[in-house]
Design a protein around this motif. Structure first.
Motif, PDB file in Angstrom:
ATOM      1  N   MET A  19      71.825  11.436  32.839  1.00  0.00           N
ATOM      2  CA  MET A  19      70.457  11.831  33.162  1.00  0.00           C
ATOM      3  C   MET A  19      70.387  13.337  33.432  1.00  0.00           C
ATOM      4  N   LEU A  20      71.339  13.868  34.204  1.00  0.00           N
ATOM      5  CA  LEU A  20      71.362  15.305  34.475  1.00  0.00           C
ATOM      6  C   LEU A  20      71.518  16.089  33.179  1.00  0.00           C
ATOM      7  N   HIS A  21      72.413  15.633  32.324  1.00  0.00           N
ATOM      8  CA  HIS A  21      72.628  16.323  31.050  1.00  0.00           C
ATOM      9  C   HIS A  21      71.340  16.340  30.218  1.00  0.00           C
ATOM     10  N   ALA A  22      70.629  15.236  30.198  1.00  0.00           N
ATOM     11  CA  ALA A  22      69.378  15.163  29.422  1.00  0.00           C
ATOM     12  C   ALA A  22      68.353  16.173  29.922  1.00  0.00           C
ATOM     13  N   LYS A  23      68.438  16.531  31.192  1.00  0.00           N
ATOM     14  CA  LYS A  23      67.517  17.524  31.781  1.00  0.00           C
ATOM     15  C   LYS A  23      68.118  18.928  31.792  1.00  0.00           C
ATOM     16  N   ARG A  24      69.258  19.119  31.113  1.00  0.00           N
ATOM     17  CA  ARG A  24      69.932  20.410  30.948  1.00  0.00           C
ATOM     18  C   ARG A  24      70.566  20.949  32.239  1.00  0.00           C
ATOM     19  N   VAL A  25      70.890  20.071  33.168  1.00  0.00           N
ATOM     20  CA  VAL A  25      71.625  20.475  34.371  1.00  0.00           C
ATOM     21  C   VAL A  25      73.098  20.587  33.982  1.00  0.00           C
ATOM     22  N   GLN A  26      73.712  21.739  34.266  1.00  0.00           N
ATOM     23  CA  GLN A  26      75.154  21.881  34.028  1.00  0.00           C
ATOM     24  C   GLN A  26      75.903  21.182  35.152  1.00  0.00           C
ATOM     25  N   MET A  27      77.085  20.656  34.833  1.00  0.00           N
ATOM     26  CA  MET A  27      77.890  19.955  35.830  1.00  0.00           C
ATOM     27  C   MET A  27      79.320  20.476  35.809  1.00  0.00           C
ATOM     28  N   VAL A  28      79.890  20.599  37.006  1.00  0.00           N
ATOM     29  CA  VAL A  28      81.305  20.947  37.149  1.00  0.00           C
ATOM     30  C   VAL A  28      81.955  19.864  38.002  1.00  0.00           C
ATOM     31  N   LYS A  60      71.214   2.144  34.447  1.00  0.00           N
ATOM     32  CA  LYS A  60      70.304   3.294  34.464  1.00  0.00           C
ATOM     33  C   LYS A  60      70.286   3.920  35.861  1.00  0.00           C
ATOM     34  N   CYS A  61      70.304   5.249  35.913  1.00  0.00           N
ATOM     35  CA  CYS A  61      70.260   5.962  37.189  1.00  0.00           C
ATOM     36  C   CYS A  61      68.869   5.822  37.802  1.00  0.00           C
ATOM     37  N   VAL A  62      68.808   5.293  39.027  1.00  0.00           N
ATOM     38  CA  VAL A  62      67.525   5.103  39.714  1.00  0.00           C
ATOM     39  C   VAL A  62      67.515   5.811  41.071  1.00  0.00           C
ATOM     40  N   ASP A  63      68.400   6.758  41.244  1.00  0.00           N
ATOM     41  CA  ASP A  63      68.539   7.445  42.531  1.00  0.00           C
ATOM     42  C   ASP A  63      67.562   8.614  42.622  1.00  0.00           C
ATOM     43  N   GLU A  64      66.722   8.608  43.650  1.00  0.00           N
ATOM     44  CA  GLU A  64      65.702   9.667  43.771  1.00  0.00           C
ATOM     45  C   GLU A  64      66.306  11.040  44.060  1.00  0.00           C
ATOM     46  N   ASN A  65      67.440  11.098  44.756  1.00  0.00           N
ATOM     47  CA  ASN A  65      68.085  12.400  44.997  1.00  0.00           C
ATOM     48  C   ASN A  65      68.587  13.009  43.689  1.00  0.00           C
ATOM     49  N   TRP A  66      69.176  12.177  42.841  1.00  0.00           N
ATOM     50  CA  TRP A  66      69.652  12.662  41.547  1.00  0.00           C
ATOM     51  C   TRP A  66      68.476  13.031  40.655  1.00  0.00           C
ATOM     52  N   ALA A  67      67.367  12.301  40.759  1.00  0.00           N
ATOM     53  CA  ALA A  67      66.167  12.634  39.966  1.00  0.00           C
ATOM     54  C   ALA A  67      65.614  14.000  40.384  1.00  0.00           C
ATOM     55  N   ARG A  68      65.630  14.274  41.695  1.00  0.00           N
ATOM     56  CA  ARG A  68      65.181  15.595  42.170  1.00  0.00           C
ATOM     57  C   ARG A  68      66.094  16.698  41.649  1.00  0.00           C
ATOM     58  N   LEU A  69      67.382  16.429  41.658  1.00  0.00           N
ATOM     59  CA  LEU A  69      68.348  17.393  41.131  1.00  0.00           C
ATOM     60  C   LEU A  69      68.087  17.638  39.645  1.00  0.00           C
ATOM     61  N   ALA A  70      67.835  16.576  38.896  1.00  0.00           N
ATOM     62  CA  ALA A  70      67.547  16.690  37.462  1.00  0.00           C
ATOM     63  C   ALA A  70      66.288  17.504  37.208  1.00  0.00           C
ATOM     64  N   ALA A  71      65.332  17.433  38.114  1.00  0.00           N
ATOM     65  CA  ALA A  71      64.076  18.177  37.953  1.00  0.00           C
ATOM     66  C   ALA A  71      64.306  19.692  37.955  1.00  0.00           C
ATOM     67  N   GLY A  72      65.420  20.140  38.521  1.00  0.00           N
ATOM     68  CA  GLY A  72      65.744  21.565  38.518  1.00  0.00           C
ATOM     69  C   GLY A  72      66.145  22.079  37.147  1.00  0.00           C
ATOM     70  N   GLY A  73      66.483  21.164  36.236  1.00  0.00           N
ATOM     71  CA  GLY A  73      66.809  21.539  34.861  1.00  0.00           C
ATOM     72  C   GLY A  73      67.930  22.546  34.755  1.00  0.00           C
ATOM     73  N   ASP A  74      67.769  23.485  33.833  1.00  0.00           N
ATOM     74  CA  ASP A  74      68.853  24.430  33.555  1.00  0.00           C
ATOM     75  C   ASP A  74      69.001  25.534  34.598  1.00  0.00           C
ATOM     76  N   SER A  75      68.239  25.452  35.672  1.00  0.00           N
ATOM     77  CA  SER A  75      68.440  26.411  36.762  1.00  0.00           C
ATOM     78  C   SER A  75      69.445  25.880  37.789  1.00  0.00           C
ATOM     79  N   VAL A  76      70.028  24.707  37.514  1.00  0.00           N
ATOM     80  CA  VAL A  76      70.938  24.061  38.457  1.00  0.00           C
ATOM     81  C   VAL A  76      72.310  23.840  37.823  1.00  0.00           C
ATOM     82  N   VAL A  77      73.352  24.069  38.636  1.00  0.00           N
ATOM     83  CA  VAL A  77      74.721  23.659  38.307  1.00  0.00           C
ATOM     84  C   VAL A  77      75.129  22.706  39.424  1.00  0.00           C
ATOM     85  N   ALA A  78      75.435  21.455  39.057  1.00  0.00           N
ATOM     86  CA  ALA A  78      75.782  20.432  40.043  1.00  0.00           C
ATOM     87  C   ALA A  78      77.294  20.270  40.127  1.00  0.00           C
TER      88      ALA A  78
END
Length: 143
Positions: free
Chosen positions: A76-85, A33-51
């Motif tokens: 985890m990012l996908h579950a929060k609708r963060v797009q990834m490239v 399970k992802c437990v990284d606080e930096n990645w959690a902050r990134l996930a909080a941006g939701g669909d307004s973020v492309v990582a």
């Protein structure tokens, strides 16, 4: 990073903009399970973020230690609708470019081994063709 994410989250609905965030941070994972606080902050941006995802200066194969830590955090990012490239470098050094076949292999690896990759970020592209090197205009876009 936190301020940029908050600002992009506030402005995205108004301007329909997304923040492109280089995510060159090796994530922390415990028990799959992802437990990284930096990645959690990134996930909080939701669909307004492309990582931009970069495990080890490009993608790595299954079984690599970086693969095992990146995939849970990407899920985890996908579950929060963060797009990834996926990140793909083109240079070996200041004067040398990677062979086209190596770059195509990286693109193939992103497309087949990583969940939810929405595109490819090709970095350090030359402004002109190099003998034996790559040329984004004629080579990778069609690939």
């Amino acid at each position: 990073m936190r301020r940029a994410l908050v600002l992009s989250a506030l402005l995205a609905p108004v301007l329909a903009l997304k923040a492109l965030v280089p995510t060159f941070i090796h994530p922390k994972v415990r028990y799959g399970k992802c437990v990284d606080e930096n990645w959690a902050r990134l996930a909080a941006g939701g669909d307004s973020v492309v990582a931009i995802i970069n495990p080890d200066n490009g993608p790595v194969d299954h079984g690599n230690e970086h693969y095992e830590t990146y995939v849970p955090c990407m899920l985890m990012l996908h579950a929060k609708r963060v797009q990834m490239v996926g990140y793909v470098p083109t240079k070996l050094s200041a004067e040398r470019f990677r062979p086209l076949e190596d770059i195509k292999h990286d693109i193939y690896l992103w497309a087949t081994a990583y969940p939810y990759i929405a595109g490819i970020f090709i970095d350090m592209q030359p402004t002109h063709s190099e003998p034996g090197g790559s040329n984004v205009d004629g080579d990778f876009v069609q690939y």
